[in-house]
Design an enzyme around this catalytic site. Structure first.
Site, PDB file in Angstrom:
ATOM      1  N   THR A   1       0.831  -1.200   0.000  1.00  0.00           N
ATOM      2  CA  THR A   1       0.000   0.000   0.000  1.00  0.00           C
ATOM      3  C   THR A   1       0.868   1.253   0.000  1.00  0.00           C
ATOM      4  O   THR A   1       2.016   1.233   0.439  1.00  0.00           O
ATOM      5  CB  THR A   1      -0.921   0.027   1.227  1.00  0.00           C
ATOM      6  OG1 THR A   1      -0.131   0.040   2.427  1.00  0.00           O
ATOM      7  CG2 THR A   1      -1.849  -1.180   1.252  1.00  0.00           C
ATOM      8  N   GLY A   2       0.309   2.345  -0.505  1.00  0.00           N
ATOM      9  CA  GLY A   2       0.996   3.633  -0.428  1.00  0.00           C
ATOM     10  C   GLY A   2       2.130   3.782  -1.415  1.00  0.00           C
ATOM     11  O   GLY A   2       3.244   4.157  -1.042  1.00  0.00           O
TER      12      GLY A   2
ATOM     13  N   ILE B   1       9.040   5.060  -0.392  1.00  0.00           N
ATOM     14  CA  ILE B   1       9.531   3.772   0.093  1.00  0.00           C
ATOM     15  C   ILE B   1       8.740   2.633  -0.541  1.00  0.00           C
ATOM     16  O   ILE B   1       9.303   1.602  -0.917  1.00  0.00           O
ATOM     17  CB  ILE B   1       9.454   3.720   1.634  1.00  0.00           C
ATOM     18  CG1 ILE B   1      10.462   4.696   2.249  1.00  0.00           C
ATOM     19  CG2 ILE B   1       9.713   2.300   2.138  1.00  0.00           C
ATOM     20  CD1 ILE B   1      10.369   4.819   3.759  1.00  0.00           C
ATOM     21  N   GLY B   2       7.437   2.821  -0.680  1.00  0.00           N
ATOM     22  CA  GLY B   2       6.616   1.779  -1.281  1.00  0.00           C
ATOM     23  C   GLY B   2       7.054   1.423  -2.686  1.00  0.00           C
ATOM     24  O   GLY B   2       7.054   0.248  -3.078  1.00  0.00           O
TER      25      GLY B   2
ATOM     26  N   SER C   1       6.885   4.851  12.457  1.00  0.00           N
ATOM     27  CA  SER C   1       7.707   6.026  12.737  1.00  0.00           C
ATOM     28  C   SER C   1       7.502   6.428  14.185  1.00  0.00           C
ATOM     29  O   SER C   1       6.433   6.196  14.758  1.00  0.00           O
ATOM     30  CB  SER C   1       7.304   7.184  11.818  1.00  0.00           C
ATOM     31  OG  SER C   1       7.957   8.382  12.194  1.00  0.00           O
TER      32      SER C   1
ATOM     33  N   TYR D   1       0.015  12.159  13.080  1.00  0.00           N
ATOM     34  CA  TYR D   1       0.772  11.123  12.373  1.00  0.00           C
ATOM     35  C   TYR D   1       1.449  10.192  13.369  1.00  0.00           C
ATOM     36  O   TYR D   1       1.297   8.966  13.305  1.00  0.00           O
ATOM     37  CB  TYR D   1       1.798  11.776  11.462  1.00  0.00           C
ATOM     38  CG  TYR D   1       2.766  10.817  10.808  1.00  0.00           C
ATOM     39  CD1 TYR D   1       2.385  10.055   9.713  1.00  0.00           C
ATOM     40  CD2 TYR D   1       4.076  10.694  11.283  1.00  0.00           C
ATOM     41  CE1 TYR D   1       3.280   9.180   9.109  1.00  0.00           C
ATOM     42  CE2 TYR D   1       4.968   9.828  10.682  1.00  0.00           C
ATOM     43  CZ  TYR D   1       4.565   9.070   9.603  1.00  0.00           C
ATOM     44  OH  TYR D   1       5.455   8.199   9.016  1.00  0.00           O
TER      45      TYR D   1
END
Length: 250
Positions: free
Chosen positions: A9-10, A17-18, A152, A161
């Site tokens: 995903t993403g 990164i994905g 993170s 986040y």
């Protein structure tokens, strides 16, 4: 022999990164489905070409000899995860590795975070991850599967986040225990600061100065650990939050 199938995903931008994870898994022999959400990429511009990058990535994977399919997925919608796993199953087959690399990430702190932003971060980063894990477990192929989530610990000035990622951590660790009878492992990767388009020059310099290696992490650095965690060699690694950050957290 049928290739294993991964869902990442993403993956909206070529500097994400994905994106690096998709290419790494394809190189290891995986067929790959991946998601993007162009509305978010346009709302939070971080470089790349969100209008065309997913199609280019599909072409790159196919050129390497593996199957690939891209899906537009608004993960703030709680009905999407079940549909997504079903759609991937129809297109490629049962998913053997789920890599959660998506994120809602809009900087704000204690005093300036709005309830709407807070809720959106938790809907995308936490609730969607739980629903994707649940849907994945419901279709996992015989022999089990792998869950890897990107996390993170950046929370100061980035409260919704960081808080939503902290909740994600607990869910993935619970999955490692609860889903073990299905042959599923579940782990988290904290890659530290990786420049995926969000850093200005001052930020880049400040973070690099704090990095023992003298350089910042790259998407490929994170992808190397993910490709191990979804491999057969990692069958005994589960319930772990692994910092692969070049010593930044020391």
């Amino acid at each position: 022999m049928t290739a294993p199938i991964a869902l990442v995903t993403g993956v909206g931008r070529s500097n994400s990164i994905g994106h690096a994870i998709v290419l790494a898994l394809a190189a290891d022999g995986w067929d790959v489905a991946f998601t993007s959400w162009r509305a978010y990429e346009q709302r939070v511009p971080l470089g790349g070409d969100p209008a065309n990058d997913p199609d280019r990535l599909v072409a790159a994977v196919q050129a390497s000899g593996r199957r690939a399919v891209a899906f537009e997925a608004d993960l703030s919608d709680p009905t999407v995860p079940d549909r997504l796993l079903a759609d991937v199953g129809d297109a490629l087959g049962s998913v053997g590795a789920l890599v959660l690399s998506h994120a809602e990430s809009v900087d704000s702190g204690i005093l300036d975070t709005t309830p709407e932003s807070f809720d959106r971060h938790f809907a995308v980063n936490t609730r969607a991850a739980w629903l994707l894990i649940r849907a994945f477990a419901g279709q996992v192929p015989p022999g089990g599967g792998r869950i890897v989530a990107l996390t993170s610990d950046h929370i100061v000035g980035n409260v919704p986040y960081g808080a939503s990622k902290g909740a994600l951590d607990r869910i993935v660790i619970a999955a490692a225990r609860e889903l073990a009878p299905l042959g599923i492992t579940a782990n988290l990767v904290n890659p530290g600061p990786v420049d995926t388009g969000w850093m200005d020059e001052d930020t880049r310099a400040a973070l690099a100065a704090h990095q023992p290696t003298g350089r910042l992490g790259t998407p490929d650095d994170a992808a190397r650990l993910v490709r191990f965690l979804v491999s057969d060699d990692a069958h005994w690694v589960t319930g772990q939050l692994i910092k692969s950050d070049g010593g930044f957290s020391i």
